[in-house]
Motif scaffolding. Sequence first.
Motif, PDB file in Angstrom:
ATOM      1  N   ASP A  67       0.827  -1.209   0.000  1.00  0.00           N
ATOM      2  CA  ASP A  67       0.000   0.000   0.000  1.00  0.00           C
ATOM      3  C   ASP A  67       0.864   1.263   0.000  1.00  0.00           C
ATOM      4  OD1 ASP A  67       0.963  -0.116   2.554  1.00  0.00           O
ATOM      5  OD2 ASP A  67      -0.981  -0.251   3.543  1.00  0.00           O
ATOM      6  N   VAL A  68       2.135   1.091  -0.332  1.00  0.00           N
ATOM      7  CA  VAL A  68       3.049   2.216  -0.569  1.00  0.00           C
ATOM      8  C   VAL A  68       3.399   2.209  -2.050  1.00  0.00           C
ATOM      9  CG1 VAL A  68       5.319   3.203  -0.049  1.00  0.00           C
ATOM     10  CG2 VAL A  68       3.992   2.074   1.762  1.00  0.00           C
ATOM     11  N   ALA A  69       3.399   3.366  -2.676  1.00  0.00           N
ATOM     12  CA  ALA A  69       3.671   3.448  -4.109  1.00  0.00           C
ATOM     13  C   ALA A  69       4.984   2.749  -4.445  1.00  0.00           C
ATOM     14  CB  ALA A  69       3.720   4.904  -4.550  1.00  0.00           C
ATOM     15  N   SER A  70       4.955   1.940  -5.496  1.00  0.00           N
ATOM     16  CA  SER A  70       6.091   1.086  -5.852  1.00  0.00           C
ATOM     17  C   SER A  70       7.381   1.871  -6.066  1.00  0.00           C
ATOM     18  CB  SER A  70       5.767   0.290  -7.107  1.00  0.00           C
ATOM     19  OG  SER A  70       4.665  -0.555  -6.883  1.00  0.00           O
ATOM     20  N   ASP A  82      10.201  -0.976 -14.257  1.00  0.00           N
ATOM     21  CA  ASP A  82       9.272  -1.971 -14.768  1.00  0.00           C
ATOM     22  C   ASP A  82       8.068  -2.229 -13.867  1.00  0.00           C
ATOM     23  OD1 ASP A  82      10.680  -2.641 -17.178  1.00  0.00           O
ATOM     24  OD2 ASP A  82      12.164  -3.647 -15.930  1.00  0.00           O
ATOM     25  N   TRP A  83       7.885  -1.444 -12.809  1.00  0.00           N
ATOM     26  CA  TRP A  83       6.699  -1.650 -11.964  1.00  0.00           C
ATOM     27  C   TRP A  83       5.445  -1.599 -12.830  1.00  0.00           C
ATOM     28  CZ3 TRP A  83       8.018  -3.807  -7.781  1.00  0.00           C
ATOM     29  CH2 TRP A  83       9.078  -3.355  -6.990  1.00  0.00           C
ATOM     30  N   SER A  84       4.543  -2.541 -12.612  1.00  0.00           N
ATOM     31  CA  SER A  84       3.348  -2.640 -13.458  1.00  0.00           C
ATOM     32  C   SER A  84       2.207  -1.741 -12.998  1.00  0.00           C
ATOM     33  CB  SER A  84       2.853  -4.091 -13.494  1.00  0.00           C
ATOM     34  OG  SER A  84       2.435  -4.514 -12.196  1.00  0.00           O
ATOM     35  N   HIS A  85       2.164  -1.442 -11.687  1.00  0.00           N
ATOM     36  CA  HIS A  85       1.069  -0.645 -11.131  1.00  0.00           C
ATOM     37  C   HIS A  85       1.616   0.390 -10.153  1.00  0.00           C
ATOM     38  CE1 HIS A  85      -1.130  -4.185 -12.543  1.00  0.00           C
ATOM     39  NE2 HIS A  85      -2.238  -3.475 -12.490  1.00  0.00           N
ATOM     40  N   ARG A  86       0.769   1.327  -9.812  1.00  0.00           N
ATOM     41  CA  ARG A  86       1.131   2.291  -8.767  1.00  0.00           C
ATOM     42  C   ARG A  86       1.456   1.541  -7.475  1.00  0.00           C
ATOM     43  NH1 ARG A  86      -3.335   6.600  -7.587  1.00  0.00           N
ATOM     44  NH2 ARG A  86      -2.446   7.559  -9.465  1.00  0.00           N
ATOM     45  N   PHE A  87       0.610   0.575  -7.105  1.00  0.00           N
ATOM     46  CA  PHE A  87       0.852  -0.297  -5.952  1.00  0.00           C
ATOM     47  C   PHE A  87       0.993  -1.718  -6.503  1.00  0.00           C
ATOM     48  CE2 PHE A  87      -2.014   3.148  -4.606  1.00  0.00           C
ATOM     49  CZ  PHE A  87      -1.196   3.789  -3.688  1.00  0.00           C
ATOM     50  N   VAL A 216     -10.936   3.070   5.708  1.00  0.00           N
ATOM     51  CA  VAL A 216     -10.320   2.619   4.470  1.00  0.00           C
ATOM     52  C   VAL A 216     -10.425   3.739   3.437  1.00  0.00           C
ATOM     53  CG1 VAL A 216     -10.291   0.880   2.648  1.00  0.00           C
ATOM     54  CG2 VAL A 216     -10.958   0.235   4.983  1.00  0.00           C
ATOM     55  N   MET A 217      -9.286   4.258   3.020  1.00  0.00           N
ATOM     56  CA  MET A 217      -9.275   5.331   2.034  1.00  0.00           C
ATOM     57  C   MET A 217      -9.266   4.737   0.627  1.00  0.00           C
ATOM     58  SD  MET A 217      -6.484   8.411   1.460  1.00  0.00           S
ATOM     59  CE  MET A 217      -6.868   9.199   3.020  1.00  0.00           C
ATOM     60  N   ALA A 218     -10.218   5.151  -0.184  1.00  0.00           N
ATOM     61  CA  ALA A 218     -10.286   4.666  -1.564  1.00  0.00           C
ATOM     62  C   ALA A 218      -9.109   5.226  -2.357  1.00  0.00           C
ATOM     63  CB  ALA A 218     -11.608   5.078  -2.202  1.00  0.00           C
ATOM     64  N   THR A 219      -8.289   4.343  -2.871  1.00  0.00           N
ATOM     65  CA  THR A 219      -7.085   4.741  -3.599  1.00  0.00           C
ATOM     66  C   THR A 219      -6.988   3.932  -4.883  1.00  0.00           C
ATOM     67  OG1 THR A 219      -5.998   5.053  -1.455  1.00  0.00           O
ATOM     68  CG2 THR A 219      -4.602   5.093  -3.396  1.00  0.00           C
ATOM     69  N   ASP A 220      -7.039   4.611  -6.009  1.00  0.00           N
ATOM     70  CA  ASP A 220      -6.935   3.922  -7.293  1.00  0.00           C
ATOM     71  C   ASP A 220      -5.559   3.303  -7.469  1.00  0.00           C
ATOM     72  OD1 ASP A 220      -9.520   4.602  -7.999  1.00  0.00           O
ATOM     73  OD2 ASP A 220      -8.925   6.466  -8.983  1.00  0.00           O
ATOM     74  N   ASN A 221      -5.515   2.225  -8.225  1.00  0.00           N
ATOM     75  CA  ASN A 221      -4.253   1.547  -8.493  1.00  0.00           C
ATOM     76  C   ASN A 221      -4.101   1.355 -10.002  1.00  0.00           C
ATOM     77  OD1 ASN A 221      -1.839   0.223  -8.125  1.00  0.00           O
ATOM     78  ND2 ASN A 221      -2.797  -1.765  -7.693  1.00  0.00           N
ATOM     79  N   MET A 300      -5.362   1.527   2.737  1.00  0.00           N
ATOM     80  CA  MET A 300      -5.606   2.026   1.389  1.00  0.00           C
ATOM     81  C   MET A 300      -6.167   0.903   0.524  1.00  0.00           C
ATOM     82  SD  MET A 300      -4.386   5.069   1.853  1.00  0.00           S
ATOM     83  CE  MET A 300      -3.166   5.967   2.817  1.00  0.00           C
ATOM     84  N   SER A 301      -7.225   1.175  -0.206  1.00  0.00           N
ATOM     85  CA  SER A 301      -7.774   0.163  -1.101  1.00  0.00           C
ATOM     86  C   SER A 301      -8.657   0.822  -2.152  1.00  0.00           C
ATOM     87  CB  SER A 301      -8.604  -0.864  -0.317  1.00  0.00           C
ATOM     88  OG  SER A 301      -9.237  -1.773  -1.195  1.00  0.00           O
ATOM     89  N   GLY A 302      -8.513   0.336  -3.367  1.00  0.00           N
ATOM     90  CA  GLY A 302      -9.375   0.814  -4.443  1.00  0.00           C
ATOM     91  C   GLY A 302     -10.501  -0.147  -4.752  1.00  0.00           C
TER      92      GLY A 302
END
Length: 342
Positions: A67-70, A82-87, A216-221, A300-302
Amino acid sequence: MTSSSTSSDTGESVSDPRICIVGAGMSGILMAIKLLEQGIDNFVVFEKSSSVSGTWRQNRYPGVACDVASFTYCYSFEPNPDWSHRFSPGPEIRAYFERVVDKYGVRPFIRFNTEVTEACFVDEQWRVTSSDGQQQFFDIYVAATGPLNNLHYPNIKGLKDFAGTCCHTADWDDNFDYTGKRVGIIGTGSSSVQSIDPLSAKAEHLTIFQRTPQWVMATDNPEYSALAIKLKHRLPVLGKLTRWFYAWIGEQFGLAALKDGFRRKLVFKACYQALNAVRDPELRKKLTPDYLPMCRRMIMSGTFHEAVQRTNVLVETTSIDRITPRAFGWSMVANTNWIYLF
């Protein structure tokens, strides 16, 4: 090569201290890399499992991710374009540490499948006993075991007699197929919140046993496109800017926790907006904490707020009295804080 130093008083050569590192997770790997950079190789890394990466080796449950940005959850000296997603998902993070261990030559110093069972400070040295029965002496002892290396199961009556499948999120059965099963999750911490979406998408029914509701904070990934990844390869400064940006966001979040002001108001607003996305007033009431956001570790969760509203999901807030051997034909699993029932 092990370096040496010379005593200014006697002129005699003094060997560098022997170092014990316990754990080959993120911290243990970093310690080993930094020692090697200084020309120090008189150390041993004890790892109780058969591979590196600690948390990301041990936690393999559905939906596991950071839940920390890659771009900030990696070593500053070893960026990963090469990280595929924000998280990024857990397996991707594990692969990163496996690659780093080999790139920086740490693997030969790791004693796999060897757990430190005792460490005593005797006569100005650390006497370290390992699971293979050996005793060795070290001058410096580095504990890099992390806070989540021991599995915790709650003391619930009947748990040991349960006839179904019972496992822990940090000891997941990779071969277990939960498709069409009745699933129960005990606890609503980060591991539970991450797994609710994938579990409820395949299970016949999912019951969430909640003791304490969480903010729970809505966080897009979002997923990084092939073009974005290619550009970060060609222009490394883009990765550095991305890392700086998410580090700045993290700093603002920390300031929101420390003092009142516009940052805290923004966090509160985001939390309440996410909660208000739950349409059913009764369910929304169940999920509403009796404390303010940031009084506990934020989650954090989307996917959580949408998944928890699925027709095959139930949030149960009454306490668990006991578990029977054949509890509605369910099986059982535990997360890092409590327990899962399948």
